[in-house]
Design an enzyme around this catalytic site. Structure first.
Site, mmCIF file in Angstrom:
data_model
loop_
_atom_site.group_PDB
_atom_site.id
_atom_site.type_symbol
_atom_site.label_atom_id
_atom_site.label_comp_id
_atom_site.label_asym_id
_atom_site.label_seq_id
_atom_site.Cartn_x
_atom_site.Cartn_y
_atom_site.Cartn_z
ATOM 1 C CB CYS A 118 -0.865 -0.008 1.246
ATOM 2 S SG CYS A 118 -1.705 1.555 1.539
ATOM 3 C CD GLU A 153 6.088 -3.096 -15.845
ATOM 4 O OE1 GLU A 153 5.357 -3.945 -15.309
ATOM 5 O OE2 GLU A 153 6.385 -3.129 -17.046
ATOM 6 C CD GLU A 305 10.622 -5.037 -17.628
ATOM 7 O OE1 GLU A 305 9.621 -5.627 -18.097
ATOM 8 O OE2 GLU A 305 10.736 -4.771 -16.422
ATOM 9 C CD1 TRP A 313 3.399 -10.915 -19.624
ATOM 10 C CD2 TRP A 313 1.827 -9.951 -20.883
ATOM 11 N NE1 TRP A 313 4.022 -9.938 -20.370
ATOM 12 C CE2 TRP A 313 3.082 -9.335 -21.150
ATOM 13 C CE3 TRP A 313 0.701 -9.497 -21.583
ATOM 14 C CZ2 TRP A 313 3.236 -8.293 -22.072
ATOM 15 C CZ3 TRP A 313 0.857 -8.465 -22.498
ATOM 16 C CH2 TRP A 313 2.106 -7.881 -22.733
ATOM 17 C CE LYS A 354 6.525 -23.696 -14.958
ATOM 18 N NZ LYS A 354 5.430 -22.929 -14.302
HETATM 19 C C1 GAL Z 1 7.042 -6.426 -16.849
HETATM 20 C C2 GAL Z 1 7.745 -6.555 -15.511
HETATM 21 C C3 GAL Z 1 8.759 -7.663 -15.522
HETATM 22 C C4 GAL Z 1 8.188 -8.900 -16.147
HETATM 23 C C5 GAL Z 1 7.700 -8.574 -17.522
HETATM 24 C C6 GAL Z 1 7.125 -9.753 -18.267
HETATM 25 O O1 GAL Z 1 5.808 -5.841 -16.692
HETATM 26 O O2 GAL Z 1 8.362 -5.345 -15.160
HETATM 27 O O3 GAL Z 1 9.176 -7.914 -14.201
HETATM 28 O O4 GAL Z 1 7.124 -9.367 -15.355
HETATM 29 O O5 GAL Z 1 6.690 -7.609 -17.437
HETATM 30 O O6 GAL Z 1 6.662 -9.370 -19.544
HETATM 31 ZN ZN ZN Z 2 -3.776 0.912 1.656
#
Ligand code: GAL
Ligand code: ZN
Length: 666
Positions: A118, A153, A305, A313, A354
């Protein structure tokens, strides 16, 4: 003030997040051997290392980090050292449950993942400051240290009681009195009047729609509250190392942080970009984020990155086809990046990521991914001349988080209207026309641009409106998309369907009704199809450039202009928007970077260099006027040149070529 130059030291930065705590130390030695082989000169370390450094409250284990930073230095690899504060260890949540965020239903967000803190919690802030202090003190003089990376982030939201108290303090500073807050939030409606500060809470789960002005202020507050955490850590590291630049990495075009405000607090602006490899317009997305980040940085920026292969994801995670990693990396350099980095160096074998690629994937050093990474590293080493140079643009795209937040709330004319989609559609139209674009805030000084486009700024402050009007009256070309200038800074609707000063500028009388369209609906206009939205408006001095044909709005203005000020009351189909904006640009005297390039080929100028990028999967032949050297191949280029699929050339005009271009050689 330190800047990215202090970290690049004249060469492009190449590397990525390195999470060595996942591996036995023997693996580190191999890692650094392979990094050298790949031309890696930078690793970002410690991003999620809190539990390793502070295994129990107040303990410190820096031994491994000492060995790692020394090893990096021994291999000539710089270290971007992160404060580990994005992921508090489990002991913090277990001992101090008040550090855990509560969602809008009051539910606790538990540990077991990451980023469970938080921003308003004094306990969290105290622990974060303490570990930052010790980290900074220990590595301040370390020769490998090139930059500080604060947290990661920033993105948490919290609705807890501590946050409520913090929100009230923020509101007091903004509004002064409860009366002023009632006025700004329009609490006369639905019996929401507050009698005392203590009654005010974050917008938690409620019976029906919540107050939009309250929600807007809560968004602003959340961005500011997170920024306080950033600033607190930044100030600690800066006290120890005043000459080492500080950054925190943004998620691209993300709603949670007002990145204009945040960027002003950073020495280096950095961003994480993950275009979907399957998206045929992934190159446009990468370009847009590059333009946005460069504009926030007002100069070179850092690609903190990206993925060397697939992410893990999305619903379906596509790998990068051969050559795409290189194309997108060099496209970012063309747009001002002096650092090209990845998440992460070595692909994990365990944990939640992974199946997310690394520079060194599960396939190992013989894998295609690593082979391509090696090529990129070798080529970046040839681009020293680009470092520190500027990319400029004649067109600015206006973007503001406040407007995005206000315009995306419930209870509006159409839920189909998506802010990001609109900005992307307008940027795409300019990108496909070969026109270079910056991004700007509506209150920025715009006089350096020949043309300014406003895809969709529903909320505009009085200052912003005066700025736009004086820009256009001063000879600039202004193009506004639909539903612009509708609300003031408190999300209060302006009368007449649009601010009166803007209506006068654009030649609009009254906006009688907004006529949003269904997802599968379109309306014909002169020369194109209108989608998503249309408007019933009367003109007052404006010239109708294209009218709606048929239906309720038959004959009314879809596109109108008053001199150099244009209004587009719908979303034209992509080719139509492209033709419209290209035509306006031509009239405004803005030329494409290189004329007559084949479809899918992009040209970007950065300093003296011209990047030519083939976004297609087939080779193409391109002709760039003049005589050049390609910095990547060393070849001289005069006349037609072949670009492989996803191919890139980085051209510098030869002395002879320059003379021909300026007409002095005969
Ligand atoms: C970013 C994050 C990284 C990793 C990456 C995966 O959002 O900063 O730690 O999770 O995504 O795409
Ligand atoms: Zn809070």
């Amino acid at each position: 003030m330190p800047s990215l130059d202090d970290a690049t030291r004249g060469r492009p930065v190449f590397g990525g997040d390195y999470n060595p705590e996942q591996w036995p130390e023997e693996t580190w030695t191999e890692d650094f051997r392979l990094m050298r082989e790949a031309g890696v000169n930078s690793v970002t370390v410690g991003v999620f290392s809190w539990a390793k450094i502070e295994p129990r409250p107040g303990a410190r284990d820096f031994g491994w980090l000492d060995r790692l930073t020394d090893l990096a230095h021994g291999h000539g690899v710089g270290v971007v050292l992160a404060t580990p504060t994005a992921s508090p260890p489990p002991w913090m949540g277990a001992r101090h449950p008040e550090t855990l965020p509560r969602d809008e239903n009051g539910q606790t967000v538990w540990w077991g993942s990451r980023q469970q803190f938080c921003a308003s919690s004094p306990t969290y802030r105290r622990y974060a400051a303490a570990i930052t202090e010790d980290l900074a003190a220990r590595y301040a003089g370390h020769p490998a240290l090139t930059m500080w990376h604060i947290n990661n982030e920033y993105c948490t939201h919290c609705w807890c009681d501590e946050t409520a108290a913090h929100f009230r303090r923020w509101l007091r500073a903004r509004h002064g009195t409860v009366e002023a807050l009632n006025e700004a939030w329009g609490t006369a409606f639905w019996s929401q009047r507050y009698d005392d500060w203590e009654e005010i809470i974050p917008p938690r789960r409620a019976q029906y729609r919540r107050n939009p002005a309250q929600e807007l202020d809560f968004r602003r507050f959340t961005s500011d509250a997170l920024m306080e955490c950033y600033v607190a850590e930044r100030d600690i590291v800066a006290r120890h190392t005043p000459l080492v630049p500080v950054t925190t990495n943004f998620m691209p075009f993300w709603s949670g942080q007002d990145a204009w405000a945040w960027s002003a607090e950073e020495d280096v602006v950095s961003v994480d970009i993950y275009p979907d490899p399957k998206d045929p317009l992934g190159g446009q997305y990468n370009a847009m984020i590059g333009d946005m980040t460069r504009s926030q940085a007002r100069g070179p920026w850092m690609l903190m990155e990206q993925a060397a292969g697939p992410v893990n994801w999305r619903e379906v995670n596509h790998p990068k086809p051969r050559g795409l990693n290189r194309l997108l990396s060099l496209q970012s350099v063309a747009r001002g990046a002096d650092a090209v980095c990845y998440f992460q160096w070595r692909q994990s074998r365990q944990g939640a990521e992974k199946f997310h690629s690394g520079m060194l994937s599960h396939a190992g050093e013989r894998g295609r991914t690593f082979q391509e990474v090696k090529r990129i590293g070798a080529e970046l080493a040839l681009l020293e001349d680009v470092v520190g140079t500027r990319a400029t643009a004649g067109i600015a795209v206006l973007h503001d988080w406040n407007s995005w937040w206000a315009g995306q709330q419930d209870g509006r004319p159409s839920r189909e209207v998506d802010y990001q989609r609109l900005v992307r559609a307008w940027h795409r139209a300019l990108w496909e026309s070969g026109l270079a674009t910056d991004f700007a805030h509506p209150e920025h000084d715009l006089r350096g641009y020949r043309m300014v486009v406003v895809p969709h700024l529903y909320l505009l402050t009085d200052t912003a409106i005066d700025n736009l009007v004086s820009y256009a009256r001063g000879g600039g070309t202004l193009v506004c998309g639909f539903f612009t200038g509708v609300a003031d800074e408190h999300d209060r609707v302006r009368e007449g369907g649009m601010d009166a000063r803007l209506r006068a500028l654009l030649g609009i009388g009254t906006v009688h009704e907004w006529w949003p369209l269904d997802p599968d609906e379109s309306v014909s206009c002169d020369g194109f199809d209108a989608t998503l939205w249309s408007e019933e408006l009367s003109t007052d001095g404006g010239e109708v450039v294209a009218a709606y044909r048929g239906g309720e709005l038959d004959g009314l203005a879809a596109v109108l202009r008053a001199g150099r000020a244009w209004y587009v009351s719908t979303l034209p189909s992509p080719p139509a928007l492209r033709a419209l904006l290209a035509g306006i640009a031509e009239e405004a005297g803005v030329r494409p970077v290189v004329e007559g390039l084949p479809e899918g080929v992009e040209a970007v100028r950065r300093g003296e260099l011209l990047f030519v990028l083939n976004h297609g999967r087939e080779p193409v032949t391109v002709t760039v006027p003049g005589t050049h050297h390609d910095l990547l191949t060393g070849a001289e280029v005069a006349g037609p040149m072949e670009l492989e699929r996803f191919g890139v050339a980085v051209l510098r005009e030869t002395a002879a070529g320059r003379a021909v271009a300026s007409g002095t050689a005969r």
